[in-house]
Design an enzyme around this catalytic site. Structure first.
Site, PDB file in Angstrom:
ATOM      1  N   THR A   1      26.895 -65.021-136.067  1.00  0.00           N
ATOM      2  CA  THR A   1      25.881 -64.778-137.521  1.00  0.00           C
ATOM      3  C   THR A   1      24.782 -65.278-137.165  1.00  0.00           C
ATOM      4  OG1 THR A   1      25.702 -65.355-139.854  1.00  0.00           O
ATOM      5  CG2 THR A   1      27.121 -66.915-138.643  1.00  0.00           C
TER       6      THR A   1
ATOM      7  N   SER B   1      27.119 -74.438-143.938  1.00  0.00           N
ATOM      8  CA  SER B   1      28.554 -74.199-144.652  1.00  0.00           C
ATOM      9  C   SER B   1      29.423 -74.493-143.611  1.00  0.00           C
ATOM     10  CB  SER B   1      28.851 -72.912-145.440  1.00  0.00           C
ATOM     11  OG  SER B   1      29.218 -71.644-144.451  1.00  0.00           O
TER      12      SER B   1
ATOM     13  N   TYR C   1      32.045 -72.512-142.742  1.00  0.00           N
ATOM     14  CA  TYR C   1      32.099 -71.467-142.180  1.00  0.00           C
ATOM     15  C   TYR C   1      30.908 -71.218-141.106  1.00  0.00           C
ATOM     16  CZ  TYR C   1      30.616 -66.569-141.212  1.00  0.00           C
ATOM     17  OH  TYR C   1      30.334 -65.490-140.900  1.00  0.00           O
ATOM     18  N   HIS C   2      29.768 -71.494-141.534  1.00  0.00           N
ATOM     19  CA  HIS C   2      28.607 -71.118-140.448  1.00  0.00           C
ATOM     20  C   HIS C   2      28.777 -72.207-139.080  1.00  0.00           C
ATOM     21  CE1 HIS C   2      26.544 -69.380-143.402  1.00  0.00           C
ATOM     22  NE2 HIS C   2      26.173 -68.441-142.713  1.00  0.00           N
TER      23      HIS C   2
ATOM     24  N   LYS D   1      31.333 -70.931-136.626  1.00  0.00           N
ATOM     25  CA  LYS D   1      30.569 -69.994-135.843  1.00  0.00           C
ATOM     26  C   LYS D   1      29.738 -70.478-134.844  1.00  0.00           C
ATOM     27  CE  LYS D   1      31.816 -65.983-137.797  1.00  0.00           C
ATOM     28  NZ  LYS D   1      32.826 -65.037-136.876  1.00  0.00           N
TER      29      LYS D   1
END
Length: 385
Positions: A144, A180, A182-183, A186
């Site tokens: 991302t 976050s 989530y980030h 990644k």
């Protein structure tokens, strides 16, 4: 080519299967249907009703003449993953099989831990399974643009940058700062893939993609072929969420000042970009980083575009900024480089102004269904409590 898609049931996975199958590629998919389960957990659902996997495969065969092998299993089952690699001998594995929601990862410690364990485990297991079964398999991994955060300098389309400290030059991984858990998962994915590429010589395309919007691709020729479409505060991306807000007579709700700037891409253009990257792999043993977006907008501008699209269809709406539940810069510099996809012949065919109107038209027949989930659109997940 033989293509194995991990996360085939998702917003990107299903239309990619249709795109590749329609072009004559052999498509195999694995999905544990976790997004369906997690969407139910937060009281939401896809805007478009989704057939079960068996019926999805039948409909793809009926309308497009595509045969898809769809396994309802977890890619974190290492022995099963190796068996699928041995059985089907794919040329490329597309890795979408991760928890993909920033708000979901920030709900509490359990969701944060799950996000890290699931996402990083799946990447490491995929690398080792490929190393054991066939090290020449190309890994195409969905990352991302959010990995970069919002630095006050240009973002190069390269994993490394040169630095000079005390007269000595070296290369370092380009700085990243997740917004976050989530980030951060990644970011760790990228670091792991860079490491394993240097260690094992695995072939990797690491895609930094901006938020995707849209309801259809050229292969979605029947309602039964639709991909999932999320619009709630946990799973829905900003354009998709604004379109549903307009349909339901709700104000369009940019978070904070609405000056957050991101690179966006339509679902159709995302599929074409992914196809090009699959059909034009990097050299064996190469790590290739790719920026995948088509237009750059602020959240405020997106709200204005969706508002205009809705009004062109006779739907009156308004824009109402709400308190930002996230911790992020609301006004900032943003200038990422994009070279790889244009070098492969990629040029966007869609734009947000046209697609926003088409999205609203596609969603309007489902207004009653959308209204059932009206209560899960406004943000409830806050980064700081």
């Amino acid at each position: 080519m033989k293509v194995l898609i991990l996360g085939i049931d998702g917003y990107l996975g299903w239309p990619l299967a249709l795109r590749l199958g329609a072009r004559g590629h052999e498509v195999i998919g694995i999905d544990n249907l976790s997004t369906r389960t997690f969407s139910e957990e937060v009281g939401a659902d896809s805007a478009f009703p989704l057939p079960n996997p068996e019926d999805r495969v039948k409909e793809a065969k009926k309308h497009l003449g595509i045969d898809i092998n769809f396994y309802v299993r977890d890619v974190n089952d290492y022995e099963f993953l190796k068996e699928v690699l041995r059985r089907h001998k794919p040329d490329v594995v597309v890795h979408f099989a991760e928890q993909r929601s920033a708000p979901f990862s920030m709900k509490d410690y359990k969701h944060a831990v799950y996000t890290l364990e699931n996402n990083l485990s799946s990447t490491v297991k995929l690398v080792y399974a490929i190393k054991e079964v066939d090290p020449t398999i190309h890994i195409l991994k969905m990352g991302t643009m959010g990995e970069y955060g919002t630095p006050n300098f240009d973002i190069p389309e390269s994993p490394f940058v040169e630095v000079e400290i005390k007269g000595k030059k070296d290369k370092i991984v380009f700085p990243r700062w997740g917004g976050s858990v989530y980030h951060w998962s990644k970011i760790f994915d990228t670091d792991l893939l860079l490491y394993f590429n240097s260690l094992f010589g695995i072939t990797v395309t690491d895609i930094m993609q901006g938020p995707v919007y849209g309801t259809r691709t050229q292969e979605i020729v029947n309602e039964s072929l639709r991909t999932r479409f999320d619009f709630d505060e946990t799973w829905g991306t900003v354009v998709n969420r604004f379109c549903v807000e307009a349909i339901l007579g709700l104000p369009l709700t940019p978070y904070g000042k609405g000056g957050q700037i991101r690179g966006f891409i339509s679902l159709e253009d995302s599929m074409e970009a992914l196809r090009l990257l699959i059909e034009h792999p990097p050299n064996q043993g190469e790590y290739r980083l790719v920026h995948q977006f088509a237009e750059i907008y602020s959240v405020r501008k997106i709200a204005e575009i969706v508002k205009a699209a809705a009004e062109s269809l006779g739907i009156e709406t308004r824009i109402q900024n709400v308190e930002n539940p996230r911790v992020e810069a609301e006004e900032h510099y943003y200038n990422p480089e994009i070279k790889v996809l244009p070098s492969l012949g990629f040029y966007p065919k869609k734009n947000l102004k046209d697609e926003a109107k088409a999205m609203i038209e596609d969603l309007l027949p489902y207004k009653e269904r959308l209204s059932r989930f009206k209560h899960v659109i406004m943000p409830k997940t806050k980064w700081r409590r």
